[in-house]
Design a protein around this motif. Sequence first.
Motif, PDB file in Angstrom:
ATOM      1  N   TYR A  34       0.833  -1.209   0.000  1.00  0.00           N
ATOM      2  CA  TYR A  34       0.000   0.000   0.000  1.00  0.00           C
ATOM      3  C   TYR A  34       0.870   1.263   0.000  1.00  0.00           C
ATOM      4  O   TYR A  34       0.670   2.171  -0.814  1.00  0.00           O
ATOM      5  CB  TYR A  34      -0.916  -0.020   1.224  1.00  0.00           C
ATOM      6  N   THR A  73       2.778   1.572  -3.314  1.00  0.00           N
ATOM      7  CA  THR A  73       1.910   1.947  -4.422  1.00  0.00           C
ATOM      8  C   THR A  73       1.477   3.402  -4.315  1.00  0.00           C
ATOM      9  O   THR A  73       1.497   4.138  -5.310  1.00  0.00           O
ATOM     10  CB  THR A  73       0.667   1.033  -4.448  1.00  0.00           C
ATOM     11  N   MET A  90     -11.241   3.514  -9.594  1.00  0.00           N
ATOM     12  CA  MET A  90     -10.291   2.408  -9.665  1.00  0.00           C
ATOM     13  C   MET A  90      -8.920   2.834  -9.160  1.00  0.00           C
ATOM     14  O   MET A  90      -8.236   2.079  -8.457  1.00  0.00           O
ATOM     15  CB  MET A  90     -10.190   1.892 -11.098  1.00  0.00           C
ATOM     16  N   LEU A 108      -8.947   2.899  -5.407  1.00  0.00           N
ATOM     17  CA  LEU A 108      -9.041   1.579  -4.785  1.00  0.00           C
ATOM     18  C   LEU A 108      -7.796   0.726  -5.010  1.00  0.00           C
ATOM     19  O   LEU A 108      -7.530  -0.192  -4.230  1.00  0.00           O
ATOM     20  CB  LEU A 108     -10.266   0.834  -5.330  1.00  0.00           C
ATOM     21  N   MET A 109      -7.031   1.032  -6.052  1.00  0.00           N
ATOM     22  CA  MET A 109      -5.902   0.183  -6.428  1.00  0.00           C
ATOM     23  C   MET A 109      -4.919  -0.057  -5.288  1.00  0.00           C
ATOM     24  O   MET A 109      -4.502  -1.206  -5.050  1.00  0.00           O
ATOM     25  CB  MET A 109      -5.181   0.794  -7.632  1.00  0.00           C
ATOM     26  N   MET A 166      -5.952  -2.950  -2.865  1.00  0.00           N
ATOM     27  CA  MET A 166      -6.229  -4.287  -3.349  1.00  0.00           C
ATOM     28  C   MET A 166      -5.469  -5.360  -2.573  1.00  0.00           C
ATOM     29  O   MET A 166      -5.966  -6.477  -2.397  1.00  0.00           O
ATOM     30  CB  MET A 166      -5.885  -4.386  -4.836  1.00  0.00           C
ATOM     31  N   SER A 167      -4.262  -5.043  -2.107  1.00  0.00           N
ATOM     32  CA  SER A 167      -3.480  -6.035  -1.376  1.00  0.00           C
ATOM     33  C   SER A 167      -4.191  -6.511  -0.110  1.00  0.00           C
ATOM     34  O   SER A 167      -3.995  -7.650   0.324  1.00  0.00           O
ATOM     35  CB  SER A 167      -2.103  -5.466  -1.007  1.00  0.00           C
ATOM     36  N   MET A 212      -7.200  -7.246   0.206  1.00  0.00           N
ATOM     37  CA  MET A 212      -8.197  -8.257  -0.106  1.00  0.00           C
ATOM     38  C   MET A 212      -7.692  -9.660   0.235  1.00  0.00           C
ATOM     39  O   MET A 212      -8.484 -10.582   0.452  1.00  0.00           O
ATOM     40  CB  MET A 212      -8.571  -8.192  -1.591  1.00  0.00           C
ATOM     41  N   THR A 213      -6.373  -9.816   0.314  1.00  0.00           N
ATOM     42  CA  THR A 213      -5.803 -11.109   0.676  1.00  0.00           C
ATOM     43  C   THR A 213      -6.253 -11.532   2.070  1.00  0.00           C
ATOM     44  O   THR A 213      -6.385 -12.724   2.355  1.00  0.00           O
ATOM     45  CB  THR A 213      -4.268 -11.050   0.616  1.00  0.00           C
ATOM     46  N   THR A 224       1.862 -14.143  -2.055  1.00  0.00           N
ATOM     47  CA  THR A 224       1.767 -12.692  -1.898  1.00  0.00           C
ATOM     48  C   THR A 224       3.064 -12.108  -1.365  1.00  0.00           C
ATOM     49  O   THR A 224       3.529 -11.049  -1.825  1.00  0.00           O
ATOM     50  CB  THR A 224       0.604 -12.336  -0.959  1.00  0.00           C
ATOM     51  N   ALA A 279       1.153  -1.682  -8.758  1.00  0.00           N
ATOM     52  CA  ALA A 279      -0.164  -2.231  -8.436  1.00  0.00           C
ATOM     53  C   ALA A 279      -0.584  -3.338  -9.381  1.00  0.00           C
ATOM     54  O   ALA A 279      -1.756  -3.599  -9.558  1.00  0.00           O
ATOM     55  CB  ALA A 279      -1.202  -1.114  -8.445  1.00  0.00           C
ATOM     56  N   PRO A 296      -1.358  -7.117 -10.586  1.00  0.00           N
ATOM     57  CA  PRO A 296      -1.957  -8.168  -9.812  1.00  0.00           C
ATOM     58  C   PRO A 296      -0.936  -9.153  -9.274  1.00  0.00           C
ATOM     59  O   PRO A 296       0.093  -9.383  -9.878  1.00  0.00           O
ATOM     60  CB  PRO A 296      -2.893  -8.854 -10.811  1.00  0.00           C
TER      61      PRO A 296
END
Length: 256
Positions: free
Chosen positions: A172, A175, A202, A205-206, A209-210, A212-213, A232, A253, A255
Amino acid sequence: MSSFMSVFASLVEHLADLLQPLFHASAAAAAIILFTAFVRLLVHPLSRAGARGQRDRLKLQPRIAELRKKHKKNPEALQKAIMELHREEKVSPLSGCLPMLFQMPAFFLLYHLFSNNSIGGEPNALLGHTLGAAPLGGRFKDALAHGGLFGEQGLVYVALFVLVAAVATFNYRRTKRQMALSAAAAPAPDPDQPQVPGMGAMTKLMPLMSFMTLFTVGVVPLAAALYVVTSTTWSAIERAVLYRDMPYGAGAALPV
């Protein structure tokens, strides 16, 4: 499919047997981590290719900016011109996604293996293996039902959540920092240029995203969660190395 799962289960069992003198009751968990590392080693050439592709795409940015000015009132012509430019320079806009796509079968293989009570008509012996006190076929909700968050099983998940949160925080911050550098270096947006719907949301939010793991680890079998956590963590280190010299943190960022 059943015979394939039987072969894979046998391979995991044999690898666990080899690791048993070192890891004892957690040998199967160590086997899964080793399997994940092997998958990531196989995918690493694709990750390196993705980094090279990102460098190539960065080199095209000035020419793409010129195309945007030239076709600012014709989005269809702009899209076609950008695709033609990528084709001429032999640059794939999807190269950064390939490592994630090639990992998905391995994840679903582990998910399926540790979600079934029987494999090939025989009892699934792998479900008897544990990481600490937590069974590899169990889930976070099962751990909560057996002693709560700070019970023997729950503490295994607490350790995984802490590790995932640390990696996600690292991603985070990296990024956010690199997106800020990119925004500072980018030219001012053209008010006449149509914006992609939802792109603003987007972008916000990018960086998140990490995290979400954390959700994934909480809902999949522990064996699959180990795969996700290991992969990860590998990705965070790999990207820090592969993209270290890239201006404005391109690829921050991408995937997992």
